[in-house]
Design an enzyme around this catalytic site. Structure first.
Site, PDB file in Angstrom:
ATOM      1  N   PRO A  77      81.298  15.034  47.406  1.00  0.00           N
ATOM      2  CA  PRO A  77      80.386  15.626  48.387  1.00  0.00           C
ATOM      3  C   PRO A  77      80.597  17.142  48.438  1.00  0.00           C
ATOM      4  O   PRO A  77      81.741  17.587  48.525  1.00  0.00           O
ATOM      5  CB  PRO A  77      80.829  14.980  49.708  1.00  0.00           C
ATOM      6  CG  PRO A  77      82.255  14.572  49.488  1.00  0.00           C
ATOM      7  CD  PRO A  77      82.360  14.226  48.036  1.00  0.00           C
ATOM      8  N   TYR A 109      87.376  18.527  60.234  1.00  0.00           N
ATOM      9  CA  TYR A 109      86.211  18.266  61.085  1.00  0.00           C
ATOM     10  C   TYR A 109      86.561  17.207  62.143  1.00  0.00           C
ATOM     11  O   TYR A 109      87.734  16.857  62.295  1.00  0.00           O
ATOM     12  CB  TYR A 109      84.994  17.908  60.211  1.00  0.00           C
ATOM     13  CG  TYR A 109      84.642  19.062  59.304  1.00  0.00           C
ATOM     14  CD1 TYR A 109      84.175  20.260  59.852  1.00  0.00           C
ATOM     15  CD2 TYR A 109      84.850  19.009  57.928  1.00  0.00           C
ATOM     16  CE1 TYR A 109      83.892  21.359  59.038  1.00  0.00           C
ATOM     17  CE2 TYR A 109      84.568  20.099  57.113  1.00  0.00           C
ATOM     18  CZ  TYR A 109      84.089  21.271  57.672  1.00  0.00           C
ATOM     19  OH  TYR A 109      83.819  22.354  56.884  1.00  0.00           O
ATOM     20  N   ARG A 152      86.453   9.320  53.748  1.00  0.00           N
ATOM     21  CA  ARG A 152      87.205  10.357  53.038  1.00  0.00           C
ATOM     22  C   ARG A 152      88.224  11.007  53.967  1.00  0.00           C
ATOM     23  O   ARG A 152      87.894  11.357  55.105  1.00  0.00           O
ATOM     24  CB  ARG A 152      86.233  11.429  52.553  1.00  0.00           C
ATOM     25  CG  ARG A 152      86.861  12.453  51.625  1.00  0.00           C
ATOM     26  CD  ARG A 152      85.821  13.470  51.184  1.00  0.00           C
ATOM     27  NE  ARG A 152      86.112  13.996  49.871  1.00  0.00           N
ATOM     28  CZ  ARG A 152      85.901  15.265  49.520  1.00  0.00           C
ATOM     29  NH1 ARG A 152      85.381  16.117  50.373  1.00  0.00           N
ATOM     30  NH2 ARG A 152      86.184  15.670  48.302  1.00  0.00           N
ATOM     31  N   ARG A 181      83.331  20.921  41.570  1.00  0.00           N
ATOM     32  CA  ARG A 181      82.829  22.083  40.827  1.00  0.00           C
ATOM     33  C   ARG A 181      82.320  21.742  39.418  1.00  0.00           C
ATOM     34  O   ARG A 181      81.291  22.276  39.010  1.00  0.00           O
ATOM     35  CB  ARG A 181      83.909  23.165  40.747  1.00  0.00           C
ATOM     36  CG  ARG A 181      84.158  23.808  42.077  1.00  0.00           C
ATOM     37  CD  ARG A 181      85.469  24.569  42.110  1.00  0.00           C
ATOM     38  NE  ARG A 181      85.678  25.046  43.473  1.00  0.00           N
ATOM     39  CZ  ARG A 181      85.857  26.327  43.777  1.00  0.00           C
ATOM     40  NH1 ARG A 181      85.918  27.255  42.853  1.00  0.00           N
ATOM     41  NH2 ARG A 181      86.013  26.676  45.033  1.00  0.00           N
TER      42      ARG A 181
HETATM   43  C1  8OZ Z   1      82.260  24.183  52.381  1.00  0.00           C
HETATM   44  C2  8OZ Z   1      81.456  24.864  53.286  1.00  0.00           C
HETATM   45  C3  8OZ Z   1      81.005  24.218  54.408  1.00  0.00           C
HETATM   46  C4  8OZ Z   1      81.368  22.908  54.644  1.00  0.00           C
HETATM   47  C5  8OZ Z   1      83.933  20.340  53.705  1.00  0.00           C
HETATM   48  C6  8OZ Z   1      81.686  19.952  54.470  1.00  0.00           C
HETATM   49  O1  8OZ Z   1      84.830  21.138  53.467  1.00  0.00           O
HETATM   50  C7  8OZ Z   1      82.568  20.821  53.998  1.00  0.00           C
HETATM   51  C8  8OZ Z   1      82.194  22.234  53.748  1.00  0.00           C
HETATM   52  C9  8OZ Z   1      82.624  22.887  52.616  1.00  0.00           C
HETATM   53  O2  8OZ Z   1      84.157  19.135  53.760  1.00  0.00           O
END
Ligand code: 8OZ
Length: 368
Positions: free
Chosen positions: A25, A180, A227, A319
């Protein structure tokens, strides 16, 4: 020579994957008005549909879950319609795609919440700044969620899951990583609550487990993945004992029969930190009994080896899939890879998104 392990088929709890290469993702910040997936996004995912499994970029479960500009959501009718274009495109090419469902918690800004602070387990401000449409802005102190608000957020995950299935996804991946909301509840650096969602391990795991229960109730465990990034230090996230926290959690997960657990290796050097696993997947493999996807910094050789060594079942590439839409074909031929251009990772249009060249024009997936 026998076939590379990465290029062998895999039965993911009933979903037949053509190979063991997963597209990780990745936020690319190219959603349209209303955070709706666009035709260009459908083209991008279509081009990458030779991955055994695609996991979509993080897609917000609610307005409260938004933290960045131009990131897609899956909580409005328009957003569900937008995603249908993406899932149709991937399925037309024979690919499989899960939606990554996401709530950022404190990693956000009042601009997305009518001037109010974002929400989090505890009122602890992340260090540093967050990317916005007007450049970098200081983080603010989030508002600690009331206990009685939490069931509503769990229900938002369940609704987003039902929406994802309506949009044609083959399953969902719960975003429990990278600092998050779910990670904020799990780790004791961000969770100082004194109700049943904070304090001991069992309580800190409760929110994650309630989300998993709600999502699996909505669609079944065999279509649900999650995850985690036990050793992550993103956005000031920390835990006093990730080895213990995630051992407990993964033991609980053995009872669910999920499609998979997706584990991220450290993105920074954690060798000096006490109780941090330096090899995350290897450390937790003996504890978790189901399918594992591992991710972060694998190349072709290390990806094949980690499967051969029995440490993982599937390997996610980030990447390399940005720059090589036909990555499995390139691995099959031991071909050279295109290099990703970091300046076009987030935002913008097709440059650095759908214009990376395929190895052979004949294998190129049609634009429309
Ligand atoms: C890069 C920029 C913004 C969000 C993550 C969803 O690190 C992200 C994310 C990555 O899981």
């Amino acid at each position: 020579m026998s076939k590379q392990p990465l290029l062998t088929k895999y039965n993911l709890s009933g979903i037949e994957l053509a190979n063991r290469m997963v597209m990780a993702p990745m936020t690319r910040s190219r959603a349209g008005e209303g955070n709706v997936a666009t035709d260009l996004m459908a083209k991008y995912y279509r081009q990458r549909s030779s991955a055994g499994l695609i996991i979509s970029e993080g897609t917000q479960i609610s307005k409260q879950g938004v933290g960045y500009p131009w990131t897609p959501g899956i909580h409005t009718d328009e957003q569900v319609e937008g995603w249908k274009k993406v899932t149709d495109a991937v399925h037309e090419e024979g690919g499989k795609i899960f939606a990554q469902i996401w709530h950022v918690g404190r990693v956000s800004h009042p601009r997305y919440h009518d001037g109010e602070p974002p929400v989090a387990p505890s009122a602890i401000k992340p260090k540093g700044q967050i990317f916005t449409a007007d450049g970098m802005q200081d983080f603010v102190t989030p508002r600690a969620l009331e206990t009685n608000e939490i069931p509503g957020i769990v229900e938002d995950y369940a609704q987003a899951t039902r929406n994802a299935i309506e949009a044609g996804f083959d399953g969902v991946e719960i975003h429990g990583a990278n600092g998050y909301l779910i990670d904020q509840f799990l780790k004791d650096g961000t969770n100082k609550r004194d109700d049943r969602y904070g304090g001991n391990l069992e309580n800190r795991s409760r929110f994650a487990l309630e989300v998993i229960e709600a999502v699996t109730d909505a669609i079944g465990a065999e279509q649900t993945g999650i995850r985690f990034s036990p050793a992550a230090r993103n956005q000031g996230i920390s835990d006093s004992n990730p080895k213990e926290t995630f051992s407990y959690l993964l033991e609980q997960l053995n009872d669910f029969g999920l499609a998979y657990v997706h584990l991220m290796e450290p993105m920074s050097d954690v060798s000096e930190l006490e109780n941090y696993p330096t090899q995350v997947t290897k450390f937790f493999r003996p504890i978790y009994e189901g399918t594992i996807i591992t991710n972060v910094a694998y190349d072709q050789n290390s990806g094949n080896k980690v499967i051969e060594d029995g440490i993982t079942d599937l390997v996610a590439y980030g990447r390399p899939f940005i720059a090589n839409p036909d990555l499995p074909a390139r691995f099959a031929e031991n071909a050279e890879l295109n290099e990703p251009d970091q300046s076009t990772f987030y935002g913008g249009g097709k440059e650095g998104y759908t214009d990376y060249p395929f190895m052979n024009e004949s294998t190129e997936v049609a634009a429309e």
